[in-house]
Design a protein around this motif. Structure first.
Motif, PDB file in Angstrom:
ATOM      1  N   ASP A  25       0.837  -1.201   0.000  1.00 10.75           N
ATOM      2  CA  ASP A  25       0.000   0.000   0.000  1.00 10.75           C
ATOM      3  C   ASP A  25       0.869   1.247   0.000  1.00 10.75           C
ATOM      4  OD1 ASP A  25      -2.131  -1.679   0.154  1.00 10.75           O
ATOM      5  OD2 ASP A  25      -2.741  -1.096   2.167  1.00 10.75           O
ATOM      6  N   ILE A  26       0.511   2.195  -0.844  1.00  9.66           N
ATOM      7  CA  ILE A  26       1.247   3.457  -0.898  1.00  9.66           C
ATOM      8  C   ILE A  26       0.282   4.573  -0.554  1.00  9.66           C
ATOM      9  CG2 ILE A  26       2.638   4.999  -2.295  1.00  9.66           C
ATOM     10  CD1 ILE A  26       3.445   2.597  -3.966  1.00  9.66           C
ATOM     11  N   ALA A  60       0.017  10.009  -2.341  1.00 12.50           N
ATOM     12  CA  ALA A  60       1.447   9.890  -2.011  1.00 12.50           C
ATOM     13  C   ALA A  60       2.236   9.317  -3.182  1.00 12.50           C
ATOM     14  CB  ALA A  60       1.636   9.027  -0.766  1.00 12.50           C
ATOM     15  N   LEU A  61       1.670   8.370  -3.906  1.00  8.71           N
ATOM     16  CA  LEU A  61       2.383   7.811  -5.060  1.00  8.71           C
ATOM     17  C   LEU A  61       2.503   8.844  -6.158  1.00  8.71           C
ATOM     18  CD1 LEU A  61       3.775   5.511  -6.564  1.00  8.71           C
ATOM     19  CD2 LEU A  61       1.528   4.835  -7.416  1.00  8.71           C
ATOM     20  N   VAL A  62       1.436   9.565  -6.433  1.00  9.89           N
ATOM     21  CA  VAL A  62       1.473  10.580  -7.483  1.00  9.89           C
ATOM     22  C   VAL A  62       2.501  11.660  -7.133  1.00  9.89           C
ATOM     23  CG1 VAL A  62       0.148  12.303  -8.760  1.00  9.89           C
ATOM     24  CG2 VAL A  62      -0.893  10.106  -8.165  1.00  9.89           C
ATOM     25  N   THR A  63       2.518  12.084  -5.884  1.00 11.26           N
ATOM     26  CA  THR A  63       3.502  13.078  -5.432  1.00 11.26           C
ATOM     27  C   THR A  63       4.917  12.541  -5.619  1.00 11.26           C
ATOM     28  OG1 THR A  63       1.948  13.963  -3.831  1.00 11.26           O
ATOM     29  CG2 THR A  63       4.271  14.457  -3.456  1.00 11.26           C
ATOM     30  N   PHE A  64       5.141  11.306  -5.213  1.00 10.02           N
ATOM     31  CA  PHE A  64       6.445  10.666  -5.385  1.00 10.02           C
ATOM     32  C   PHE A  64       6.852  10.654  -6.859  1.00 10.02           C
ATOM     33  CE2 PHE A  64       8.434   6.589  -6.600  1.00 10.02           C
ATOM     34  CZ  PHE A  64       9.683   6.760  -6.015  1.00 10.02           C
ATOM     35  N   LEU A  65       5.929  10.269  -7.742  1.00 12.16           N
ATOM     36  CA  LEU A  65       6.248  10.199  -9.170  1.00 12.16           C
ATOM     37  C   LEU A  65       6.558  11.572  -9.757  1.00 12.16           C
ATOM     38  CD1 LEU A  65       3.608   7.565 -10.309  1.00 12.16           C
ATOM     39  CD2 LEU A  65       6.092   7.238 -10.071  1.00 12.16           C
ATOM     40  N   VAL A  66       5.799  12.592  -9.362  1.00  9.31           N
ATOM     41  CA  VAL A  66       6.054  13.954  -9.855  1.00  9.31           C
ATOM     42  C   VAL A  66       7.445  14.418  -9.420  1.00  9.31           C
ATOM     43  CG1 VAL A  66       5.363  16.375  -9.591  1.00  9.31           C
ATOM     44  CG2 VAL A  66       3.634  14.617 -10.030  1.00  9.31           C
ATOM     45  N   GLU A  67       7.785  14.208  -8.152  1.00  8.91           N
ATOM     46  CA  GLU A  67       9.089  14.634  -7.649  1.00  8.91           C
ATOM     47  C   GLU A  67      10.224  13.821  -8.273  1.00  8.91           C
ATOM     48  OE1 GLU A  67       8.477  14.281  -3.436  1.00  8.91           O
ATOM     49  OE2 GLU A  67       7.504  16.234  -3.318  1.00  8.91           O
ATOM     50  N   LEU A  68      10.018  12.520  -8.427  1.00  9.87           N
ATOM     51  CA  LEU A  68      11.033  11.668  -9.045  1.00  9.87           C
ATOM     52  C   LEU A  68      11.234  12.045 -10.514  1.00  9.87           C
ATOM     53  CD1 LEU A  68      12.998   9.308  -8.824  1.00  9.87           C
ATOM     54  CD2 LEU A  68      11.068   7.778  -9.348  1.00  9.87           C
ATOM     55  N   ARG A  69      10.150  12.327 -11.201  1.00 11.33           N
ATOM     56  CA  ARG A  69      10.259  12.752 -12.606  1.00 11.33           C
ATOM     57  C   ARG A  69      11.093  14.016 -12.716  1.00 11.33           C
ATOM     58  NH1 ARG A  69       7.212  16.245 -15.950  1.00 11.33           N
ATOM     59  NH2 ARG A  69       7.406  15.669 -18.137  1.00 11.33           N
ATOM     60  N   ARG A  70      10.894  14.952 -11.808  1.00 10.38           N
ATOM     61  CA  ARG A  70      11.679  16.196 -11.788  1.00 10.38           C
ATOM     62  C   ARG A  70      13.161  15.882 -11.558  1.00 10.38           C
ATOM     63  NH1 ARG A  70       9.699  19.233  -7.224  1.00 10.38           N
ATOM     64  NH2 ARG A  70       7.755  18.858  -8.291  1.00 10.38           N
ATOM     65  N   ASP A  71      13.455  14.987 -10.598  1.00 13.84           N
ATOM     66  CA  ASP A  71      14.843  14.599 -10.322  1.00 13.84           C
ATOM     67  C   ASP A  71      15.506  13.975 -11.543  1.00 13.84           C
ATOM     68  OD1 ASP A  71      14.408  15.391  -7.691  1.00 13.84           O
ATOM     69  OD2 ASP A  71      14.246  13.340  -6.916  1.00 13.84           O
ATOM     70  N   VAL A  72      14.799  13.059 -12.190  1.00 10.87           N
ATOM     71  CA  VAL A  72      15.342  12.350 -13.345  1.00 10.87           C
ATOM     72  C   VAL A  72      15.545  13.312 -14.513  1.00 10.87           C
ATOM     73  CG1 VAL A  72      14.823  10.553 -15.054  1.00 10.87           C
ATOM     74  CG2 VAL A  72      14.424  10.125 -12.625  1.00 10.87           C
ATOM     75  N   ALA A  73      14.602  14.229 -14.715  1.00 13.97           N
ATOM     76  CA  ALA A  73      14.716  15.208 -15.804  1.00 13.97           C
ATOM     77  C   ALA A  73      15.943  16.104 -15.615  1.00 13.97           C
ATOM     78  CB  ALA A  73      13.446  16.050 -15.898  1.00 13.97           C
ATOM     79  N   ARG A  74      16.282  16.418 -14.365  1.00 15.76           N
ATOM     80  CA  ARG A  74      17.479  17.234 -14.100  1.00 15.76           C
ATOM     81  C   ARG A  74      18.750  16.545 -14.592  1.00 15.76           C
ATOM     82  NH1 ARG A  74      15.394  18.529  -8.317  1.00 15.76           N
ATOM     83  NH2 ARG A  74      14.203  20.411  -8.740  1.00 15.76           N
ATOM     84  N   CYS A  75      18.721  15.219 -14.673  1.00 17.86           N
ATOM     85  CA  CYS A  75      19.869  14.449 -15.163  1.00 17.86           C
ATOM     86  C   CYS A  75      19.752  14.186 -16.664  1.00 17.86           C
ATOM     87  CB  CYS A  75      19.958  13.115 -14.428  1.00 17.86           C
ATOM     88  SG  CYS A  75      20.311  13.298 -12.687  1.00 17.86           S
ATOM     89  N   GLY A  76      18.760  14.793 -17.297  1.00 15.96           N
ATOM     90  CA  GLY A  76      18.565  14.584 -18.725  1.00 15.96           C
ATOM     91  C   GLY A  76      17.944  13.242 -19.048  1.00 15.96           C
ATOM     92  N   GLY A  77      17.340  12.606 -18.067  1.00 12.89           N
ATOM     93  CA  GLY A  77      16.781  11.279 -18.261  1.00 12.89           C
ATOM     94  C   GLY A  77      15.281  11.275 -18.352  1.00 12.89           C
ATOM     95  N   ARG A  78      14.722  10.088 -18.144  1.00 14.62           N
ATOM     96  CA  ARG A  78      13.274   9.964 -18.207  1.00 14.62           C
ATOM     97  C   ARG A  78      12.791   8.938 -17.188  1.00 14.62           C
ATOM     98  NH1 ARG A  78      12.939   6.299 -23.630  1.00 14.62           N
ATOM     99  NH2 ARG A  78      13.492   4.455 -22.493  1.00 14.62           N
ATOM    100  N   LEU A  79      11.562   9.118 -16.800  1.00 17.01           N
ATOM    101  CA  LEU A  79      10.884   8.219 -15.873  1.00 17.01           C
ATOM    102  C   LEU A  79       9.795   7.499 -16.644  1.00 17.01           C
ATOM    103  CD1 LEU A  79      10.156   7.192 -13.001  1.00 17.01           C
ATOM    104  CD2 LEU A  79       8.687   9.200 -12.804  1.00 17.01           C
ATOM    105  N   THR A  80       9.748   6.195 -16.507  1.00 19.58           N
ATOM    106  CA  THR A  80       8.746   5.379 -17.178  1.00 19.58           C
ATOM    107  C   THR A  80       8.033   4.527 -16.135  1.00 19.58           C
ATOM    108  OG1 THR A  80      10.192   5.250 -19.117  1.00 19.58           O
ATOM    109  CG2 THR A  80       8.396   3.649 -18.997  1.00 19.58           C
ATOM    110  N   LEU A  81       6.735   4.354 -16.299  1.00 26.59           N
ATOM    111  CA  LEU A  81       5.969   3.459 -15.430  1.00 26.59           C
ATOM    112  C   LEU A  81       5.840   2.110 -16.116  1.00 26.59           C
ATOM    113  CD1 LEU A  81       3.096   5.795 -14.244  1.00 26.59           C
ATOM    114  CD2 LEU A  81       5.235   5.250 -13.090  1.00 26.59           C
ATOM    115  N   ALA A  82       5.858   1.052 -15.318  1.00 23.59           N
ATOM    116  CA  ALA A  82       5.729  -0.295 -15.876  1.00 23.59           C
ATOM    117  C   ALA A  82       4.661  -1.066 -15.125  1.00 23.59           C
ATOM    118  CB  ALA A  82       7.067  -1.027 -15.787  1.00 23.59           C
TER     119      ALA A  82
END
Length: 129
Positions: A25-26, A60-82
């Motif tokens: 549970d998240i 909480a999961l959506v917030t986590f994903l938004v913040e993680l996406r921002r972190d990954v984008a700063r490195c020039g990368g991407r976040l994907t859901l599976a």
């Protein structure tokens, strides 16, 4: 009362892609664990978040994903859901979130349904902001 499954996660990687498989549970009660996971993933260029074994997901999961996406984008990368359950993937698309959070694969018909009618705890875009 029935006890809810707590958040668990496993992080694996091959050098170019890091995969975080979430389970349980998240909700807001696991925010500290999500912060820890986010810190573990910080600096990675390509992160895949696998939600196949998530039994409940709230804001909480959506917030986590938004913040993680921002972190990954700063490195020039991407976040994907599976492994989004089919019903969740449809809602994700209806909310217009596929562009921001691409989905690597969806579960086939007949696969595990999310917990309850609104198992992911998100019923409208307003809850995401």
């Amino acid at each position: 009362p029935m006890q809810r499954a707590r958040l668990r996660y496993v992080v694996t990687g091959d050098g170019s892609v890091v995969r975080a498989r979430l389970a349980g549970d998240i909700d807001r009660s696991v925010s500290a664990a999500l912060d820890e996971l986010r810190a573990t993933l910080r600096g990675q260029a390509h992160v895949v978040v696998d939600v196949h074994d998530v039994t409940f997901a709230g804001v909480a999961l959506v917030t986590f994903l938004v913040e993680l996406r921002r972190d990954v984008a700063r490195c020039g990368g991407r976040l994907t859901l599976a492994a989004l359950p089919r019903q969740v993937a449809r809602a994700w698309a209806r909310l217009g979130l596929r562009r921001a959070f691409p989905v690597e694969m969806e579960e086939a018909d007949g696969a595990r349904e999310p917990h309850g009618e609104c198992g992911w705890g998100v019923t409208s875009l307003e809850q995401l902001v």
